[in-house]
Design a protein around this motif. Structure first.
Motif, PDB file in Angstrom:
ATOM      1  N   ILE B  47       0.841  -1.197   0.000  1.00 31.19           N
ATOM      2  CA  ILE B  47       0.000   0.000   0.000  1.00 31.19           C
ATOM      3  C   ILE B  47       0.878   1.249   0.000  1.00 31.19           C
ATOM      4  CG2 ILE B  47      -1.554   1.340   1.473  1.00 31.19           C
ATOM      5  CD1 ILE B  47      -2.955  -1.326   2.128  1.00 31.19           C
ATOM      6  N   ILE B  48       2.015   1.179   0.707  1.00 26.28           N
ATOM      7  CA  ILE B  48       2.925   2.327   0.720  1.00 26.28           C
ATOM      8  C   ILE B  48       3.508   2.545  -0.669  1.00 26.28           C
ATOM      9  CG2 ILE B  48       5.156   3.115   1.600  1.00 26.28           C
ATOM     10  CD1 ILE B  48       4.268   1.811   4.301  1.00 26.28           C
ATOM     11  N   MET B  49       3.815   1.442  -1.383  1.00 30.04           N
ATOM     12  CA  MET B  49       4.281   1.576  -2.766  1.00 30.04           C
ATOM     13  C   MET B  49       3.211   2.255  -3.618  1.00 30.04           C
ATOM     14  SD  MET B  49       5.071  -1.303  -5.568  1.00 30.04           S
ATOM     15  CE  MET B  49       3.325  -1.424  -5.864  1.00 30.04           C
ATOM     16  N   PHE B  50       1.955   1.837  -3.438  1.00 33.54           N
ATOM     17  CA  PHE B  50       0.870   2.469  -4.192  1.00 33.54           C
ATOM     18  C   PHE B  50       0.747   3.941  -3.822  1.00 33.54           C
ATOM     19  CE2 PHE B  50      -0.821  -1.681  -5.478  1.00 33.54           C
ATOM     20  CZ  PHE B  50      -1.219  -1.369  -6.757  1.00 33.54           C
ATOM     21  N   GLY B 119     -13.193 -10.811 -11.265  1.00 33.57           N
ATOM     22  CA  GLY B 119     -11.846 -10.260 -11.427  1.00 33.57           C
ATOM     23  C   GLY B 119     -11.445 -10.170 -12.891  1.00 33.57           C
ATOM     24  N   MET B 120     -11.774 -11.233 -13.658  1.00 34.16           N
ATOM     25  CA  MET B 120     -11.394 -11.218 -15.072  1.00 34.16           C
ATOM     26  C   MET B 120     -12.228 -10.209 -15.856  1.00 34.16           C
ATOM     27  SD  MET B 120     -10.008 -14.928 -16.104  1.00 34.16           S
ATOM     28  CE  MET B 120     -11.456 -15.919 -16.127  1.00 34.16           C
ATOM     29  N   GLY B 121     -13.506 -10.045 -15.466  1.00 36.63           N
ATOM     30  CA  GLY B 121     -14.321  -9.009 -16.099  1.00 36.63           C
ATOM     31  C   GLY B 121     -13.729  -7.634 -15.867  1.00 36.63           C
ATOM     32  N   PHE B 122     -13.275  -7.407 -14.618  1.00 38.10           N
ATOM     33  CA  PHE B 122     -12.626  -6.143 -14.286  1.00 38.10           C
ATOM     34  C   PHE B 122     -11.403  -5.928 -15.168  1.00 38.10           C
ATOM     35  CE2 PHE B 122      -9.184  -4.054 -12.014  1.00 38.10           C
ATOM     36  CZ  PHE B 122      -9.767  -2.866 -11.646  1.00 38.10           C
ATOM     37  N   LEU B 123     -10.573  -6.981 -15.272  1.00 39.14           N
ATOM     38  CA  LEU B 123      -9.349  -6.862 -16.078  1.00 39.14           C
ATOM     39  C   LEU B 123      -9.679  -6.597 -17.538  1.00 39.14           C
ATOM     40  CD1 LEU B 123      -7.033  -9.647 -14.644  1.00 39.14           C
ATOM     41  CD2 LEU B 123      -6.635  -7.187 -14.666  1.00 39.14           C
ATOM     42  N   ALA B 124     -10.721  -7.272 -18.056  1.00 40.57           N
ATOM     43  CA  ALA B 124     -11.089  -7.081 -19.463  1.00 40.57           C
ATOM     44  C   ALA B 124     -11.465  -5.623 -19.713  1.00 40.57           C
ATOM     45  CB  ALA B 124     -12.247  -8.007 -19.823  1.00 40.57           C
ATOM     46  N   VAL B 153      -2.661   2.791 -12.738  1.00 42.70           N
ATOM     47  CA  VAL B 153      -3.734   1.850 -13.063  1.00 42.70           C
ATOM     48  C   VAL B 153      -3.156   0.497 -13.496  1.00 42.70           C
ATOM     49  CG1 VAL B 153      -5.671   1.437 -14.608  1.00 42.70           C
ATOM     50  CG2 VAL B 153      -5.338   3.689 -13.620  1.00 42.70           C
ATOM     51  N   GLY B 154      -2.034   0.552 -14.265  1.00 41.25           N
ATOM     52  CA  GLY B 154      -1.412  -0.691 -14.703  1.00 41.25           C
ATOM     53  C   GLY B 154      -0.879  -1.499 -13.540  1.00 41.25           C
ATOM     54  N   CYS B 155      -0.330  -0.833 -12.536  1.00 41.42           N
ATOM     55  CA  CYS B 155       0.204  -1.544 -11.378  1.00 41.42           C
ATOM     56  C   CYS B 155      -0.928  -2.245 -10.626  1.00 41.42           C
ATOM     57  CB  CYS B 155       0.933  -0.562 -10.459  1.00 41.42           C
ATOM     58  SG  CYS B 155       1.896  -1.365  -9.196  1.00 41.42           S
ATOM     59  N   HIS B 156      -2.053  -1.539 -10.497  1.00 37.13           N
ATOM     60  CA  HIS B 156      -3.207  -2.180  -9.856  1.00 37.13           C
ATOM     61  C   HIS B 156      -3.704  -3.362 -10.694  1.00 37.13           C
ATOM     62  CE1 HIS B 156      -7.517  -2.627  -8.818  1.00 37.13           C
ATOM     63  NE2 HIS B 156      -7.051  -2.473  -7.594  1.00 37.13           N
ATOM     64  N   GLY B 157      -3.728  -3.160 -12.027  1.00 37.52           N
ATOM     65  CA  GLY B 157      -4.169  -4.245 -12.908  1.00 37.52           C
ATOM     66  C   GLY B 157      -3.262  -5.463 -12.805  1.00 37.52           C
ATOM     67  N   LEU B 158      -1.943  -5.217 -12.696  1.00 41.30           N
ATOM     68  CA  LEU B 158      -1.009  -6.341 -12.547  1.00 41.30           C
ATOM     69  C   LEU B 158      -1.267  -7.088 -11.247  1.00 41.30           C
ATOM     70  CD1 LEU B 158       2.441  -4.998 -13.789  1.00 41.30           C
ATOM     71  CD2 LEU B 158       1.006  -6.757 -14.806  1.00 41.30           C
ATOM     72  N   HIS B 159      -1.572  -6.320 -10.183  1.00 36.77           N
ATOM     73  CA  HIS B 159      -1.887  -6.967  -8.904  1.00 36.77           C
ATOM     74  C   HIS B 159      -3.134  -7.843  -9.038  1.00 36.77           C
ATOM     75  CE1 HIS B 159       1.073  -4.414  -6.948  1.00 36.77           C
ATOM     76  NE2 HIS B 159       0.863  -5.062  -5.823  1.00 36.77           N
ATOM     77  N   LEU B 204      -8.324   4.548  -5.867  1.00 33.39           N
ATOM     78  CA  LEU B 204      -8.031   4.832  -7.273  1.00 33.39           C
ATOM     79  C   LEU B 204      -9.233   5.459  -7.989  1.00 33.39           C
ATOM     80  CD1 LEU B 204      -5.847   2.351  -9.245  1.00 33.39           C
ATOM     81  CD2 LEU B 204      -7.298   3.985 -10.376  1.00 33.39           C
ATOM     82  N   PHE B 205     -10.414   4.854  -7.845  1.00 29.92           N
ATOM     83  CA  PHE B 205     -11.533   5.426  -8.600  1.00 29.92           C
ATOM     84  C   PHE B 205     -11.907   6.791  -8.050  1.00 29.92           C
ATOM     85  CE2 PHE B 205     -14.551   3.127  -5.637  1.00 29.92           C
ATOM     86  CZ  PHE B 205     -15.349   4.202  -5.287  1.00 29.92           C
TER      87      PHE B 205
END
Lengths: 129, 215
Positions: B47-50, B119-124, B153-159, B204-205
């Motif tokens: 979370i600190i990295m984020f 989760g996959m719907g979110f990623l899509a 956003v990409g870092c969150h998506g990778l997580h 994020l949102f």
């Protein structure tokens, strides 16, 4: 339950009480969390498109709603409690929040001052020639 | 509580003082508590990295280099659907934890499968949004603002991607090994990870999509 020595009875964050009889209560807790989070999220998204509140106050309202929703997630989904088993988790969270605030607030503060004190770009260009 | 116990160790810090040993029967914390605590520390560091990425974004949000800003780019409906998907997945993940607690395999698989689908719907949706932005000439190399946006956003998506892989692994492990004590601890860590991702998405949102609409 054949688990070693009541190992699953104690409550850590994210853990559902492993007591067979309390499934209903646990699902209830998760449902309450879902409802509260959905309510807060819906309010956030609604506020942005509406003129219900004074426009300059919307960012503050959004921050308050987000912090509230994070609290809801911590309590209802991560099961962070004030119980003795959770003292260390709460202390770690408090330290984490301190670091996050220092990092985020400090960056904005410093960069804001840097921008404010910097010479405008066109004059910097003139001096280079 | 005896008077001797309160004077020796009023805050119950030690475990081997005589009055304490007599008073407390639980001894050192169970493995489950220790594992949960350790993983919680990791999550806080994540979370600190984020927070660093959030600070980067907040500093650079105005640095659009004459290009499109948040107001021109972000589709709030898309962000809303993503939020609904991730929140639902957090709920089904809670159900999976409860099912694992009472060793109900059917409900565990069902809840985990639902979590995976959400989760996959979110990623899509997130991938679609990214490709749309790049196609419109608003890729990460367009401006400092967009670099910061794609990083965050990409870092969150990778997580989330890592979380989906972990989720499938946990389903396979329960299938192969059953609800052993160590598997239960892994499920606990996975649940913590997934819920923490949802907390980051709340930040994020709010700070990216909603604030982008307002200011």
């Amino acid at each position: 339950m054949t688990e070693v020595g009541g190992d699953t009875r104690e409550v850590a964050p994210g853990e559902a009480d492993a007591d067979g009889g309390s499934v209903k209560r646990d699902v209830g807790v998760a449902l309450i969390g879902l409802m509260l989070a959905a309510l807060l999220t819906a309010t956030s998204f609604y506020l942005v498109g509406s003129d219900l509140v004074w426009a300059p106050s919307i960012p503050v309202a959004l921050v308050v709603l987000a912090v509230a929703q994070m609290g809801v997630h911590l309590v209802f989904f991560l099961h962070l409690t004030s119980g003795p088993d959770n003292t260390n988790n709460v202390m770690a969270l408090a330290f984490g929040v301190l670091i996050v605030l220092l990092l985020f607030g400090g960056s904005l503060w410093i960069m804001g001052h840097l921008n404010h004190n910097m010479m405008p770009m066109d004059r910097t260009m003139q001096m280079q020639h | 509580m005896t008077a001797a116990a309160t004077t020796t160790d009023p805050h119950h810090i030690g475990h081997d003082g005589q009055p304490l040993a007599a008073m407390r029967k639980d001894g050192p914390a169970s493995k489950r508590i220790v594992v949960g605590y350790g993983f919680w520390i990791f999550l806080l560091s994540d979370i600190i990295m984020f927070a660093a990425f959030f600070a980067t974004y907040a500093v650079l949000v105005g640095a659009t280099d004459g290009g499109p800003g948040p107001h021109d780019l972000f589709d709030i409906r898309n962000a809303g659907i993503e939020t609904v998907l991730l929140l639902s997945s957090s709920f089904t993940c809670s159900l999976a934890s409860i099912a694992a607690g009472v060793r109900n395999k059917l409900w565990f698989y069902l809840a985990m499968a639902a979590t995976c689908l959400f989760g996959m719907g979110f990623l899509a949706l997130e991938l679609k949004e990214s490709f749309d932005l790049v196609a419109r000439g608003a890729g990460p190399s367009r401006s400092a603002f967009l670099s910061a946006f794609f990083t965050l956003v990409g870092c969150h998506g990778l997580h989330v991607t890592a979380g989906v892989l972990w989720l499938l692994t946990m389903m396979a492990q329960v299938f192969a090994k059953g609800f052993r004590a160590d598997i239960q601890r892994r499920i606990l860590c996975f649940a913590l990870f997934w819920h923490a991702l949802d907390i980051i998405w709340v930040a994020l949102f709010t700070s990216v999509y909603l604030m982008g609409m307002v200011t």
